[in-house]
Design an enzyme around this catalytic site. Sequence first.
Site, PDB file in Angstrom:
ATOM      1  N   ASP A  13       0.923  -1.141  -0.113  1.00 54.88           N
ATOM      2  CA  ASP A  13       0.195   0.098   0.067  1.00 54.88           C
ATOM      3  C   ASP A  13       0.933   1.167  -0.027  1.00 54.88           C
ATOM      4  O   ASP A  13       2.086   0.963   0.437  1.00 54.88           O
ATOM      5  CB  ASP A  13      -0.818   0.050   1.137  1.00 54.88           C
ATOM      6  CG  ASP A  13      -1.449   1.117   1.663  1.00 54.88           C
ATOM      7  OD1 ASP A  13      -2.212   1.606   0.649  1.00 54.88           O
ATOM      8  OD2 ASP A  13      -1.673   1.753   2.527  1.00 54.88           O
ATOM      9  N   LEU A  14       0.387   2.311  -0.538  1.00 46.80           N
ATOM     10  CA  LEU A  14       1.419   3.618  -0.391  1.00 46.80           C
ATOM     11  C   LEU A  14       0.962   4.723   0.692  1.00 46.80           C
ATOM     12  O   LEU A  14       1.885   4.908   1.596  1.00 46.80           O
ATOM     13  CB  LEU A  14       1.062   4.476  -1.758  1.00 46.80           C
ATOM     14  CG  LEU A  14       1.482   5.686  -2.003  1.00 46.80           C
ATOM     15  CD1 LEU A  14       2.857   5.400  -2.080  1.00 46.80           C
ATOM     16  CD2 LEU A  14       0.907   6.587  -2.960  1.00 46.80           C
ATOM     17  N   ASP A  15      -0.283   5.190   0.674  1.00 46.77           N
ATOM     18  CA  ASP A  15      -0.340   6.092   1.853  1.00 46.77           C
ATOM     19  C   ASP A  15      -0.396   5.430   3.403  1.00 46.77           C
ATOM     20  O   ASP A  15      -1.324   4.609   3.793  1.00 46.77           O
ATOM     21  CB  ASP A  15      -2.034   6.416   1.763  1.00 46.77           C
ATOM     22  CG  ASP A  15      -1.924   7.324   0.214  1.00 46.77           C
ATOM     23  OD1 ASP A  15      -1.116   8.093   0.058  1.00 46.77           O
ATOM     24  OD2 ASP A  15      -2.785   7.241  -0.377  1.00 46.77           O
ATOM     25  N   THR A  21       1.558   9.965   4.016  1.00 39.62           N
ATOM     26  CA  THR A  21       0.296  10.627   3.476  1.00 39.62           C
ATOM     27  C   THR A  21      -1.088  10.392   4.047  1.00 39.62           C
ATOM     28  O   THR A  21      -2.133  11.256   4.037  1.00 39.62           O
ATOM     29  CB  THR A  21       0.220  10.169   2.000  1.00 39.62           C
ATOM     30  OG1 THR A  21       0.733   8.817   1.651  1.00 39.62           O
ATOM     31  CG2 THR A  21       0.930  11.229   1.061  1.00 39.62           C
ATOM     32  N   LYS A  49      -8.952   5.088   6.128  1.00 37.84           N
ATOM     33  CA  LYS A  49      -8.253   4.629   5.719  1.00 37.84           C
ATOM     34  C   LYS A  49      -8.370   3.526   4.450  1.00 37.84           C
ATOM     35  O   LYS A  49      -9.003   2.481   4.863  1.00 37.84           O
ATOM     36  CB  LYS A  49      -6.835   4.162   6.757  1.00 37.84           C
ATOM     37  CG  LYS A  49      -6.478   5.407   7.348  1.00 37.84           C
ATOM     38  CD  LYS A  49      -5.259   4.767   8.375  1.00 37.84           C
ATOM     39  CE  LYS A  49      -4.762   5.970   9.218  1.00 37.84           C
ATOM     40  NZ  LYS A  49      -3.773   5.620  10.232  1.00 37.84           N
ATOM     41  N   SER A 120      -2.159   0.981  -4.556  1.00 45.52           N
ATOM     42  CA  SER A 120      -2.884   2.154  -3.878  1.00 45.52           C
ATOM     43  C   SER A 120      -4.048   2.402  -4.302  1.00 45.52           C
ATOM     44  O   SER A 120      -4.326   2.340  -5.567  1.00 45.52           O
ATOM     45  CB  SER A 120      -1.971   3.293  -4.020  1.00 45.52           C
ATOM     46  OG  SER A 120      -2.509   4.353  -3.415  1.00 45.52           O
ATOM     47  N   ALA A 121      -5.178   2.664  -3.488  1.00 48.59           N
ATOM     48  CA  ALA A 121      -6.283   2.822  -3.700  1.00 48.59           C
ATOM     49  C   ALA A 121      -6.604   4.512  -4.065  1.00 48.59           C
ATOM     50  O   ALA A 121      -7.671   5.120  -4.641  1.00 48.59           O
ATOM     51  CB  ALA A 121      -7.295   2.891  -2.556  1.00 48.59           C
ATOM     52  N   LYS A 151     -10.527  -1.372  -2.588  1.00 49.70           N
ATOM     53  CA  LYS A 151     -10.428  -2.002  -1.070  1.00 49.70           C
ATOM     54  C   LYS A 151     -11.653  -1.679  -0.361  1.00 49.70           C
ATOM     55  O   LYS A 151     -12.280  -0.525  -0.500  1.00 49.70           O
ATOM     56  CB  LYS A 151      -9.118  -1.234  -0.262  1.00 49.70           C
ATOM     57  CG  LYS A 151      -7.805  -1.686  -1.183  1.00 49.70           C
ATOM     58  CD  LYS A 151      -6.726  -0.977  -0.182  1.00 49.70           C
ATOM     59  CE  LYS A 151      -5.477  -0.841  -1.261  1.00 49.70           C
ATOM     60  NZ  LYS A 151      -4.164  -0.080  -0.569  1.00 49.70           N
ATOM     61  N   GLU A 175       0.139  -3.163   4.473  1.00 52.76           N
ATOM     62  CA  GLU A 175      -0.865  -2.249   4.854  1.00 52.76           C
ATOM     63  C   GLU A 175      -0.869  -1.717   6.029  1.00 52.76           C
ATOM     64  O   GLU A 175      -0.433  -2.133   7.125  1.00 52.76           O
ATOM     65  CB  GLU A 175      -2.304  -2.979   4.625  1.00 52.76           C
ATOM     66  CG  GLU A 175      -3.045  -3.089   3.326  1.00 52.76           C
ATOM     67  CD  GLU A 175      -3.404  -1.868   2.663  1.00 52.76           C
ATOM     68  OE1 GLU A 175      -3.406  -0.727   3.728  1.00 52.76           O
ATOM     69  OE2 GLU A 175      -3.819  -1.544   1.618  1.00 52.76           O
ATOM     70  N   ASP A 176      -1.609  -0.586   6.115  1.00 47.87           N
ATOM     71  CA  ASP A 176      -1.606   0.185   7.557  1.00 47.87           C
ATOM     72  C   ASP A 176      -3.280   0.310   7.707  1.00 47.87           C
ATOM     73  O   ASP A 176      -3.805   1.063   8.648  1.00 47.87           O
ATOM     74  CB  ASP A 176      -1.036   1.614   7.283  1.00 47.87           C
ATOM     75  CG  ASP A 176      -2.008   2.552   6.501  1.00 47.87           C
ATOM     76  OD1 ASP A 176      -2.505   2.072   5.408  1.00 47.87           O
ATOM     77  OD2 ASP A 176      -1.896   3.778   7.078  1.00 47.87           O
TER      78      ASP A 176
HETATM   79  C1  BG6 Z   1      -6.125   5.415   0.109  1.00 50.39           C
HETATM   80  C2  BG6 Z   1      -6.205   6.476   1.468  1.00 50.39           C
HETATM   81  O1  BG6 Z   1      -4.823   5.169  -0.148  1.00 50.39           O
HETATM   82  O2  BG6 Z   1      -6.619   6.143  -1.097  1.00 50.39           O
HETATM   83  C3  BG6 Z   1      -7.327   7.044   1.636  1.00 50.39           C
HETATM   84  O3  BG6 Z   1      -5.700   5.470   2.403  1.00 50.39           O
HETATM   85  C4  BG6 Z   1      -7.972   7.591   0.303  1.00 50.39           C
HETATM   86  O4  BG6 Z   1      -7.463   7.750   2.791  1.00 50.39           O
HETATM   87  C5  BG6 Z   1      -7.858   6.809  -1.067  1.00 50.39           C
HETATM   88  O5  BG6 Z   1      -9.129   8.224   0.501  1.00 50.39           O
HETATM   89  C6  BG6 Z   1      -8.226   7.599  -2.007  1.00 50.39           C
HETATM   90  O6  BG6 Z   1      -7.342   8.769  -2.335  1.00 50.39           O
HETATM   91  P1  BG6 Z   1      -7.387   9.820  -3.501  1.00 50.39           P
HETATM   92  O7  BG6 Z   1      -5.661  10.417  -3.446  1.00 50.39           O
HETATM   93  O8  BG6 Z   1      -7.804   9.300  -4.732  1.00 50.39           O
HETATM   94  O9  BG6 Z   1      -8.603  10.702  -2.778  1.00 50.39           O
HETATM   95 MG    MG Z   2      -2.799   3.080   3.647  1.00 46.74          MG
END
Ligand code: BG6
Ligand code: MG
Length: 223
Positions: A13-15, A21, A49, A120-121, A151, A175-176
């Site tokens: 996962d990224l964020d 982030t 998250k 990443s989502a 996810k 993942e976090d």
């Molecule tokens: C996920 C985050 O990686 O991406 C969420 O954990 C976030 O908090 C989701 O809502 C979507 O991100 P973005 O940048 O497309 O709004």
């Molecule tokens: Mg995350």
Amino acid sequence: MSTSNSLQAVIFDLDGVITDTAEYHYQAWKALADELGISFSREFNENLKGVSRIDSLKLLLGQAASPLSLTEEEMVRLADRKNGLYQKLIEQITPADLLPGIPEFIADIRQRGIKVGLASASKNAQFVVNRLEAEDYFDVIVDVTKLKRNKPDPEIFVTAAALLGADPGKCIGVEDAASGVDAIKGAKMFAVAVGREALFPHADIVLPDTSRLRLDDLLRHFD
Ligand code: BG6
Ligand code: MG
């Protein structure tokens, strides 16, 4: 240096895993909630998250003291507003914002010939990776805009494994977010969670932070 009998890929996962982030997402949602007069705590933020932008907004609006009835257009405007706030925050990211231990952990994985993926989502994922100058860390970055489901659906991890030519049963996901661990387990992968133990009863291993990620330790449980 030991090699794994079976590990083919580690999918991140990224964020909140590669860089913090998750904190910027929180700050942007908090600012929007304040503007709307909706109470929004760090604890409630855990539910957002890993959750898509629009679904996060719906969860946030669900916290309003009295129900809000918004049109689709108004919802999109609010989601765009949050994204604008978030994008201002991520402009400041530099390679120094890689979380502790991540460069070493990924270098170790790559050195052993194991593939590395990013699942990443976030639609901002590529921008964040570029700011971190971490493009070369990943053999594949899944484009979330091409997926049907986000996810906790396993689709994103399953897609990353397929693009890497890896068997999901021979992958580790990191993942976090609870929804992210659901996605990893749904994909039949080994799940490593980073964060407070109590949040991840469904993970195979929980580590308090990224500095504790060590491939040899994980392989002892995985192999
Ligand atoms: C996920 C985050 O990686 O991406 C969420 O954990 C976030 O908090 C989701 O809502 C979507 O991100 P973005 O940048 O497309 O709004
Ligand atoms: Mg995350």
